[in-house]
Design an enzyme around this catalytic site. Structure first.
Site, mmCIF file in Angstrom:
data_model
loop_
_atom_site.group_PDB
_atom_site.id
_atom_site.type_symbol
_atom_site.label_atom_id
_atom_site.label_comp_id
_atom_site.label_asym_id
_atom_site.label_seq_id
_atom_site.Cartn_x
_atom_site.Cartn_y
_atom_site.Cartn_z
ATOM 1 N N GLY A 46 -6.002 -35.003 22.157
ATOM 2 C CA GLY A 46 -5.449 -35.204 20.702
ATOM 3 C C GLY A 46 -6.122 -36.041 20.258
ATOM 4 N N ALA A 47 -5.992 -35.672 18.691
ATOM 5 C CA ALA A 47 -7.446 -35.901 17.841
ATOM 6 C C ALA A 47 -7.040 -37.619 17.441
ATOM 7 C CB ALA A 47 -7.022 -35.049 16.450
ATOM 8 N N ARG A 87 -15.829 -33.853 23.085
ATOM 9 C CA ARG A 87 -15.562 -32.509 22.615
ATOM 10 C C ARG A 87 -15.374 -32.318 21.038
ATOM 11 N NH1 ARG A 87 -8.845 -31.829 24.200
ATOM 12 N NH2 ARG A 87 -9.857 -30.335 23.867
ATOM 13 N N ASP A 237 -6.655 -30.715 14.629
ATOM 14 C CA ASP A 237 -7.907 -31.309 15.559
ATOM 15 C C ASP A 237 -9.036 -31.795 14.111
ATOM 16 O OD1 ASP A 237 -6.567 -30.097 17.482
ATOM 17 O OD2 ASP A 237 -7.929 -31.683 18.089
HETATM 18 O O1 MRU Z 1 -6.385 -30.244 23.328
HETATM 19 P P1 MRU Z 1 -5.914 -31.427 23.005
HETATM 20 O O2 MRU Z 1 -4.858 -31.352 23.926
HETATM 21 O O3 MRU Z 1 -6.262 -32.107 22.949
HETATM 22 O O4 MRU Z 1 -5.408 -30.066 21.393
HETATM 23 C C1 MRU Z 1 -4.566 -31.704 20.990
HETATM 24 C C2 MRU Z 1 -4.110 -30.565 19.626
HETATM 25 O O5 MRU Z 1 -4.250 -29.021 19.534
HETATM 26 C C3 MRU Z 1 -3.257 -31.225 18.858
HETATM 27 O O6 MRU Z 1 -1.786 -30.358 17.932
HETATM 28 C C4 MRU Z 1 -4.023 -31.679 17.952
HETATM 29 O O7 MRU Z 1 -5.150 -32.493 18.489
HETATM 30 C C5 MRU Z 1 -3.178 -32.804 16.897
HETATM 31 S S1 MRU Z 1 -2.445 -34.162 17.250
HETATM 32 C C6 MRU Z 1 -1.587 -35.235 17.099
#
Ligand code: MRU
Length: 357
Positions: A46-47, A87, A237
């Site tokens: 999650g970002a 990432r 993200d």
């Molecule tokens: O691969 P992930 O689980 O890290 O992807 C996360 C997302 O796409 C979320 O929607 C994004 O990071 C927003 S989190 C507040």
């Protein structure tokens, strides 16, 4: 809600999100390399959570510098690159790493000693963490204002407390709206291949007694058409300066359905998720992940073992499909080039982190 991460006695404790919802387990990171591994494995994800994890990873990296015989800032710059590139898509990762690096280099240039710099860096990493919770609550307030009185919401992936340091972005808006009695139902896309919607969003909302119904991704169109969904909210993200927004794979499809059904589609994201130097979403690097994630569910095969797989982890929703972007500074509206430009100016003016003291 259980904490996504915490800093205790010089170590970073991370909630292992790959174990949820079956088990609540924690990972102790004593060096930055272990944080990078956790990022790659999605143990922390999650970002905004990645932004805070990057801050703590940089702190761990700084601690190790005491042992280096090489130029300290050169070694620190290498660690920063490693952390930022663990990432590629979520810009918060490099945002957090850069903030720490900038602080360290600027303190070093004033002749501050290693220990004093470490103490200031620890303050800054903690500030990134606590500030994220404040920012999410602010986004929640702005977002709740635009929710219909009886909201039936569809969301994709997990943009909740688990994806941040607490409260959440898209789920933060839902939490704030629920507290005001505005949320009737949340439909959570399961979010293949790694099921963040099923494993994390459904779990998180259920824990907080917010009404949630789980659907598979291919049920989104029919759910939106026949279950009176009146708003879609997701996280992001990375957002380019023209408003194109990268988020979990499948978000673009949901936005297209929303457009066809005339349902407003919103993104909730903090200023740290904007990449102001990118002029369009085409410039956002999209992470491609291992084929096993598609060929298997956990360790169970669901496809022929060597079948070719395309596994992009994110897609880009064009700005034209986005009704508004909920930030801690308010809700941005089209034309995004203008509203994002204003946001950028405000962020630069504020320069709010207080590590300098
Ligand atoms: O691969 P992930 O689980 O890290 O992807 C996360 C997302 O796409 C979320 O929607 C994004 O990071 C927003 S989190 C507040």
């Amino acid at each position: 809600m259980v904490d996504t991460m915490s800093w205790k006695d010089g170590t970073l404790i991370i909630l292992d999100q790959t174990a949820l919802p079956s088990a609540v387990e924690f990972i102790t990171c004593t060096n930055y390399q272990r944080v990078c591994t956790a990022v790659k494995r999605l143990e922390v994800r999650g970002a905004p959570a990645l932004g805070a994890a990057a801050g703590f990873a940089m702190l761990l990296a700084y601690k190790e510098l005491v042992h280096t015989t090489q130029d300290i800032l050169t070694v620190y710059a290498k660690a920063k690159e490693e952390i930022a590139q663990a990432r590629p898509t979520a810009v918060n990762l490099s945002w957090g790493a850069n903030l720490m690096y900038k602080a360290a280099t600027s303190m070093a240039s004033t002749g501050k000693d290693l220990n004093a710099i470490y103490t200031s860096l620890e303050k800054l990493a903690m500030e990134i963490y606590t500030e994220d919770i404040r920012i999410n609550k602010k986004m929640g307030e702005y977002g709740a204002e635009i929710l219909p009185a009886s909201s039936i919401i569809l969301t994709h992936c997990n943009a909740g407390a688990l994806a941040t340091c607490g409260w959440g972005t898209a789920l933060g808006v839902i939490r704030s709206g629920f507290a005001q009695g505005k949320v009737k139902m949340v439909y959570a896309d399961e979010t293949r291949p790694l099921l963040q919607g099923a494993r994390l969003t459904a779990w998180e909302l259920n824990e907080d007694h917010i009404p949630v119904t789980l659907i598979t991704d291919n049920m989104a169109a029919t759910t939106m058409a026949h279950k009176h969904v009146n708003i879609v909210i997701t996280g992001a993200d990375r957002i380019a300066a023209n408003g194109d927004a990268a988020n979990k794979i499948g978000t673009y499809g949901v936005a297209l359905i929303a457009k066809a059904l005339q349902i407003p589609f919103y993104i909730a994201a903090p200023a740290s998720t904007f990449d102001f130097k990118l002029t369009s979403g085409e410039q956002i690097p999209i992470e491609e992940r291992a084929p096993q994630e598609v060929r298997q569910i956990k360790t169970v095969p669901i496809a022929p073992p060597n079948i070719p797989v395309f596994n992009p982890a994110f897609d880009v929703t064009p700005a034209g499909l986005i009704s508004g972007i909920i930030t801690e500074y308010g809700v941005l509206r089209p034309p995004y080039k203008e509203s994002i430009n204003k946001l950028h100016a405000q962020v630069l003016k504020e320069d709010k982190y207080t590590w300098k003291v």
